[in-house]
Write a protein that holds these residues in place. Structure first.
Motif, PDB file in Angstrom:
ATOM      1  N   ASP A   1       8.597  35.158 -49.901  1.00  0.00           N
ATOM      2  CA  ASP A   1       8.144  35.372 -51.121  1.00  0.00           C
ATOM      3  C   ASP A   1       7.075  35.920 -51.646  1.00  0.00           C
ATOM      4  O   ASP A   1       6.919  37.343 -52.291  1.00  0.00           O
ATOM      5  N   GLY A   2       6.037  35.638 -50.985  1.00  0.00           N
ATOM      6  CA  GLY A   2       4.779  36.237 -50.874  1.00  0.00           C
ATOM      7  C   GLY A   2       4.586  37.549 -50.514  1.00  0.00           C
ATOM      8  O   GLY A   2       3.936  38.688 -50.921  1.00  0.00           O
TER       9      GLY A   2
ATOM     10  N   GLY B   1       6.022  44.772 -51.860  1.00  0.00           N
ATOM     11  CA  GLY B   1       7.318  45.356 -52.613  1.00  0.00           C
ATOM     12  C   GLY B   1       8.467  45.589 -51.730  1.00  0.00           C
ATOM     13  O   GLY B   1       9.501  46.132 -52.085  1.00  0.00           O
ATOM     14  N   ILE B   2       8.585  44.964 -50.371  1.00  0.00           N
ATOM     15  CA  ILE B   2       9.657  45.014 -49.651  1.00  0.00           C
ATOM     16  C   ILE B   2       9.954  43.577 -49.143  1.00  0.00           C
ATOM     17  O   ILE B   2       9.224  42.766 -48.872  1.00  0.00           O
ATOM     18  N   GLY B   3      11.192  43.342 -48.987  1.00  0.00           N
ATOM     19  CA  GLY B   3      11.719  41.956 -48.619  1.00  0.00           C
ATOM     20  C   GLY B   3      11.753  41.661 -47.153  1.00  0.00           C
ATOM     21  O   GLY B   3      11.715  42.789 -46.220  1.00  0.00           O
TER      22      GLY B   3
ATOM     23  N   VAL C   1      -9.948  45.973 -54.879  1.00  0.00           N
ATOM     24  CA  VAL C   1      -9.280  45.527 -55.687  1.00  0.00           C
ATOM     25  C   VAL C   1      -7.953  46.492 -56.266  1.00  0.00           C
ATOM     26  O   VAL C   1      -7.496  46.357 -57.389  1.00  0.00           O
ATOM     27  N   LYS C   2      -8.028  47.655 -55.394  1.00  0.00           N
ATOM     28  CA  LYS C   2      -6.817  48.417 -55.846  1.00  0.00           C
ATOM     29  C   LYS C   2      -6.545  49.261 -54.628  1.00  0.00           C
ATOM     30  O   LYS C   2      -7.203  49.388 -53.550  1.00  0.00           O
ATOM     31  N   GLY C   3      -5.229  49.914 -54.595  1.00  0.00           N
ATOM     32  CA  GLY C   3      -5.036  50.657 -53.258  1.00  0.00           C
ATOM     33  C   GLY C   3      -4.155  49.806 -52.435  1.00  0.00           C
ATOM     34  O   GLY C   3      -3.758  48.484 -52.788  1.00  0.00           O
ATOM     35  N   PHE C   4      -3.795  50.483 -51.436  1.00  0.00           N
ATOM     36  CA  PHE C   4      -2.809  49.794 -50.310  1.00  0.00           C
ATOM     37  C   PHE C   4      -3.403  49.908 -48.974  1.00  0.00           C
ATOM     38  O   PHE C   4      -3.896  51.198 -48.501  1.00  0.00           O
TER      39      PHE C   4
ATOM     40  N   PRO D   1       1.755  48.739 -45.766  1.00  0.00           N
ATOM     41  CA  PRO D   1       0.465  48.373 -46.418  1.00  0.00           C
ATOM     42  C   PRO D   1       0.634  47.193 -47.431  1.00  0.00           C
ATOM     43  O   PRO D   1       1.677  47.045 -48.006  1.00  0.00           O
ATOM     44  N   ILE D   2      -0.314  46.527 -47.842  1.00  0.00           N
ATOM     45  CA  ILE D   2      -0.422  45.492 -48.733  1.00  0.00           C
ATOM     46  C   ILE D   2      -1.508  45.968 -49.758  1.00  0.00           C
ATOM     47  O   ILE D   2      -2.075  46.464 -49.772  1.00  0.00           O
ATOM     48  N   ASN D   3      -0.928  45.407 -50.975  1.00  0.00           N
ATOM     49  CA  ASN D   3      -1.367  45.766 -52.332  1.00  0.00           C
ATOM     50  C   ASN D   3      -2.768  45.006 -52.257  1.00  0.00           C
ATOM     51  O   ASN D   3      -2.875  43.951 -52.532  1.00  0.00           O
TER      52      ASN D   3
END
Length: 296
Positions: free
Chosen positions: A236-237, A243-245, A47-50, A156-158
């Motif tokens: 969008d997701g 954090g990157i488009g 639930v934390k990190g990337f 990476p994903i949050n």
């Protein structure tokens, strides 16, 4: 019943909430056991990190009189090959038909997005980790697609964000069932591990009208300790998760520099080049071997 027990003539909101709490207390043993397993790290959920190629999906367990949400780790590995997207659940015969359809729809979107200008030479394995029963439904198809994009782009994903929502072949995120249970299930895990203010859930925009969350979640959202994002498209997701488009497509088939889609495209181009080089070298080695045999 509870109003009468309190010797009240009218049923108040307090009585209703108390009755709901008592109902949950009578039926939530399975949920508590699963949450304990997650908190003890027997079931792996971050639930934390990337992390690259790893994302939190959400499922609903229906026990008849009670249903609850459970987060599940979904992982994706990508590599050179020609098999395309491999659904490990299907290969293990643990996938229902609707889940299989969701994976094929996901593949259709991905192939149209990146295979219109070049042949695709890659393989990707996708699975629900620590899942030993049948997986069905397409509500995780957007989640699986996010994991695929992350793995290929190496962005990476949050892990503080969980995702639910099905995706169609145009990349639109579609409504799913059990949205309240899914949000509340992930919230409870985040709360038990301490809310950071960066955690939350991505849901389809079409499900906003179905939200009827408990007071604890609502208050956490008001206090900006937990966030609920609504999206109507994959682009969008992935921006929320990384954090990157995704970037804009150019006439030559490329995308905006350093965007998610451009990194994915370049990785696919590299896979194709390596595959072609390997096959060429293999063919040359075979010809050399045959020539040497003839000379002997």
């Amino acid at each position: 019943f509870w109003a009468k027990k309190r010797k009240k003539k009218l049923v108040s909101a307090k009585d209703v909430f108390y009755a709901i709490d008592k109902h949950i207390a009578r039926h939530d043993l399975v949920e508590e056991k699963i949450q304990d397993s997650i908190l003890e790290n027997t079931l792996n959920v971050d639930v934390k990190g990337f992390k690259v190629g790893q994302v939190n999906g959400l499922a609903v367990y229906d026990l008849g009189d009670y249903s609850f949400g459970k987060p599940s780790r979904i992982t994706v590995n990508t590599f050179i090959g020609s098999k395309g997207i491999i659904n490990i659940e299907r290969e293990a015969k643990l996938s229902g038909r609707i889940h299989d359809k969701g994976m094929l729809v996901l593949s259709g979107y991905f192939s149209q997005k990146f295979g219109a200008d070049m042949p695709l030479s890659f393989a990707a394995s996708i699975t629900f980790e620590q899942s030993y029963g049948t997986i069905d439904g397409d509500s995780a198809s957007s989640t699986e697609l996010y994991g695929l994009l992350s793995s290929l782009s190496e962005i990476p994903i949050n892990q503080g964000i969980a995702v639910t929502g099905s995706v169609n072949q145009k990349g639109e995120v579609q409504a799913i069932g059990g949205v309240n249970e899914k949000i509340e299930g992930f919230f409870r895990i985040c709360k038990a591990r301490k809310l950071t203010g960066e955690q939350g859930v991505i849901i389809p925009k079409a499900n906003v009208q179905n939200l009827m969350l408990n007071e604890e979640v609502i208050q956490a959202v008001k206090d900006k300790k937990f966030t609920i994002w609504s999206v109507d498209h994959i682009e969008d997701g992935i921006r929320i998760l990384t954090g990157i488009g995704c970037g804009q497509k150019h006439k030559d088939g490329s995308y905006t520099e350093d965007s998610i889609f451009e990194k994915v495209r370049l990785r696919l181009v590299e896979f194709a080049r390596l595959s072609r080089t390997f096959n060429k070298n293999l063919l040359n080695d075979k010809k050399t071997e045959e020539k040497n045999e003839e000379e002997e």
